[in-house]
Scaffold this motif. Structure first.
Motif, mmCIF file in Angstrom:
data_model
loop_
_atom_site.group_PDB
_atom_site.id
_atom_site.type_symbol
_atom_site.label_atom_id
_atom_site.label_comp_id
_atom_site.label_asym_id
_atom_site.label_seq_id
_atom_site.Cartn_x
_atom_site.Cartn_y
_atom_site.Cartn_z
ATOM 1 N N UNK A 1 0.876 -1.166 0.000
ATOM 2 C CA UNK A 1 0.000 0.000 0.000
ATOM 3 C C UNK A 1 0.908 1.209 0.000
ATOM 4 N N UNK A 2 1.114 1.791 -1.162
ATOM 5 C CA UNK A 2 2.112 2.837 -1.297
ATOM 6 C C UNK A 2 1.639 4.171 -0.741
ATOM 7 N N UNK A 3 0.357 4.418 -0.800
ATOM 8 C CA UNK A 3 -0.134 5.738 -0.444
ATOM 9 C C UNK A 3 -1.008 5.663 0.797
ATOM 10 N N UNK A 4 -0.743 6.534 1.753
ATOM 11 C CA UNK A 4 -1.563 6.617 2.958
ATOM 12 C C UNK A 4 -1.761 8.092 3.269
ATOM 13 N N UNK A 5 -3.029 8.520 3.304
ATOM 14 C CA UNK A 5 -3.356 9.919 3.597
ATOM 15 C C UNK A 5 -2.582 10.870 2.687
ATOM 16 N N UNK A 6 -2.508 10.504 1.389
ATOM 17 C CA UNK A 6 -1.844 11.364 0.427
ATOM 18 C C UNK A 6 -0.341 11.270 0.446
ATOM 19 N N UNK A 7 0.228 10.410 1.298
ATOM 20 C CA UNK A 7 1.668 10.300 1.398
ATOM 21 C C UNK A 7 2.158 8.909 1.098
ATOM 22 N N UNK A 8 3.457 8.726 1.260
ATOM 23 C CA UNK A 8 4.092 7.442 0.993
ATOM 24 C C UNK A 8 4.093 6.592 2.262
ATOM 25 N N UNK A 9 3.563 5.382 2.177
ATOM 26 C CA UNK A 9 3.530 4.474 3.320
ATOM 27 C C UNK A 9 4.783 3.605 3.283
ATOM 28 N N UNK A 10 5.842 4.082 3.911
ATOM 29 C CA UNK A 10 7.128 3.391 3.871
ATOM 30 C C UNK A 10 7.066 2.057 4.596
ATOM 31 N N UNK A 11 6.373 1.997 5.731
ATOM 32 C CA UNK A 11 6.303 0.732 6.466
ATOM 33 C C UNK A 11 5.628 -0.354 5.636
ATOM 34 N N UNK A 12 4.564 -0.006 4.926
ATOM 35 C CA UNK A 12 3.893 -0.985 4.074
ATOM 36 C C UNK A 12 4.835 -1.469 2.972
ATOM 37 N N UNK B 1 16.437 3.275 6.252
ATOM 38 C CA UNK B 1 15.486 2.289 5.741
ATOM 39 C C UNK B 1 15.923 0.877 6.109
ATOM 40 N N UNK B 2 17.245 0.623 6.006
ATOM 41 C CA UNK B 2 17.744 -0.693 6.365
ATOM 42 C C UNK B 2 17.503 -1.018 7.825
ATOM 43 N N UNK B 3 17.775 -0.058 8.713
ATOM 44 C CA UNK B 3 17.551 -0.266 10.151
ATOM 45 C C UNK B 3 16.078 -0.531 10.420
ATOM 46 N N UNK B 4 15.210 0.289 9.845
ATOM 47 C CA UNK B 4 13.769 0.124 10.114
ATOM 48 C C UNK B 4 13.256 -1.212 9.580
ATOM 49 N N UNK B 5 13.678 -1.566 8.367
ATOM 50 C CA UNK B 5 13.219 -2.828 7.797
ATOM 51 C C UNK B 5 13.696 -4.020 8.619
ATOM 52 N N UNK B 6 14.959 -3.977 9.070
ATOM 53 C CA UNK B 6 15.493 -5.080 9.872
ATOM 54 C C UNK B 6 14.772 -5.196 11.204
ATOM 55 N N UNK B 7 14.480 -4.050 11.830
ATOM 56 C CA UNK B 7 13.793 -4.108 13.128
ATOM 57 C C UNK B 7 12.322 -4.475 12.978
ATOM 58 N N UNK B 8 11.828 -4.468 11.759
ATOM 59 C CA UNK B 8 10.467 -4.938 11.493
ATOM 60 C C UNK B 8 10.451 -6.361 10.953
ATOM 61 N N UNK B 9 11.623 -7.017 10.986
ATOM 62 C CA UNK B 9 11.650 -8.445 10.687
ATOM 63 C C UNK B 9 12.285 -8.855 9.379
#
Length: 388
Positions: free
Chosen positions: A10-21, A48-56
């Motif tokens: 889901x790339x777009x959330x509230x008109x913005x970029x949903x990076x976590x998705x 981005x690498x840190x966030x992605x790794x900490x999200x599994x």
């Protein structure tokens, strides 16, 4: 800690970029951070690498010429051409980081696609040493080569399920897409073939070739390059002949990989005229090439932090100056007015970009008072990227 449930893309959330998705989606295998130089691509890629790794996710970040402070922020004494694990992360994922060594990567290609004797001949050649170290476009080409290698290893042994790429700090962001084709064309093009023709012909045929037009071309090149340099070039291309075609083929494969559904491009830009102009060029180029654009990261954005316009703040400062005795408050109002003016100017430039590209999702990352020095700093940037 159990990794979060994977959600559909889901790339777009509230008109913005949903990076976590984007990061959570297992279909996302490659994220490419691109943009002009000096806009924070390397730090964005690391965050981005840190966030992605900490999200599994199991992530490898390929950085290009990072500042020493970034290696320290990742807790690694020195980044080099070998992926090294980042420690101190939470969650069930893994993060490896590396820095592109373009000459070492070029050497690995030579060693992997020729016999030991032939490889030694190429590696010792002065023309090859200059080509592998400083030829225009080599860094961009080698970034593509390394990306292909990392993805192949990920597919082969499952070490990583996400590759995050920081593109080279080129004069133009478009160089990343164009350089592999330029270098591949150079290495298997007509000019190089002409130089190898005499060596291939041999004996009387050699003399016959040189007796004609090739002799004129060679004498001209000798004047331009010098006899020694021309000899080095001819020796190099003769030794490299068994590898011709491989450069272009690998570049083509990686180029197709960049167009595949599992790849996402994030264009990184600062809220400045030149950076946003470059971002617009890149967005248009990605669209024309049919490459998957995830969105724009608008980096180092200033906010006013209060509901007081620059005009009102400046007016208040002028009033206090007339009254005298309120010097500190007056100066604070002037500083606030300057900050609001910067924020307003940045907002206007961002609006011009979004007006011209209304379908491109945007996420804004706040400017910080100091550089990132540790994992917590990268986590904060990751939180900004995720809109948290």
């Amino acid at each position: 800690m159990t990794p979060p449930a994977r959600r559909g893309r889901k790339r777009v959330a509230a008109g913005g970029l949903d990076v976590d998705a984007l990061l959570d989606d297992p279909a996302t295998r490659i994220v490419v951070c691109c943009g002009s130089g000096g806009v924070g691509k390397t730090t964005t890629a690391a965050a981005l690498g840190v966030r992605a790794a900490e999200r599994g996710r199991r992530v490898v970040v390929l950085t290009i010429d990072p500042a020493r402070r970034l290696a320290q922020a990742l807790g690694i004494e020195q980044l080099d051409n070998t992926p090294r694990e980042v420690t101190g992360l939470s969650g069930a994922g893994r993060l490896d980081a590396m820095m592109l060594d373009m000459k070492r990567t070029f050497d690995e290609i030579v060693e992997g696609h020729s016999t030991p004797d032939k490889a030694a001949q190429i590696l010792e050649n002065p023309f090859y040493q200059a080509l592998s170290s400083s030829f225009a476009g080599t860094q961009e080409y080698m970034a593509m080569e390394k990306l292909g290698q990392l993805r192949s290893q990920a597919d082969r042994d499952g070490t990583w399920d996400l590759v995050v790429v920081d593109t080279p700090p080129s004069r133009s962001a478009l160089d990343f897409l164009d350089a592999p084709q330029r270098l591949g064309s150079f290495l298997d093009g007509r000019f190089i073939r002409l130089l190898t023709a005499p060596a291939k012909a041999g004996g009387r045929a050699y003399l016959k070739v040189f007796a004609g037009g090739v002799n004129l071309v060679t004498s001209t090149l000798t004047k331009v390059l010098g006899a020694s340099m021309l000899t080095d070039v001819q020796t190099f291309v003769a030794a490299l002949d068994t590898m011709f075609g491989g450069f272009r083929e690998r570049a083509d494969r990686t180029y197709e990989l960049l167009k595949a559904p599992g790849t996402a491009f994030l264009v990184v830009a600062a809220p400045e005229r030149d950076a946003l102009r470059e971002a617009a060029y890149f967005v248009d180029r990605l669209a024309s090439e049919g490459m998957p654009l995830a969105g724009l990261v608008l980096n180092r954005v200033h906010a006013s932090g209060a509901n007081l316009s620059s005009a009102r703040a400046l007016s208040g400062a002028e009033t206090l100056a007339e009254q005298k005795g309120h010097g500190l408050t007056e100066q604070l109002l002037r500083v606030h007015a300057d900050r609001v003016r910067v924020a307003e100017r940045e907002a206007a430039m961002a609006e011009r970009f979004t007006g011209a590209h209304p379908d491109v999702p945007v996420v804004r990352v706040a400017a910080r008072a100091s550089d990132v020095h540790d994992l917590d700093g990268l986590r904060q940037i990751g939180a900004d990227l995720a809109g948290r």
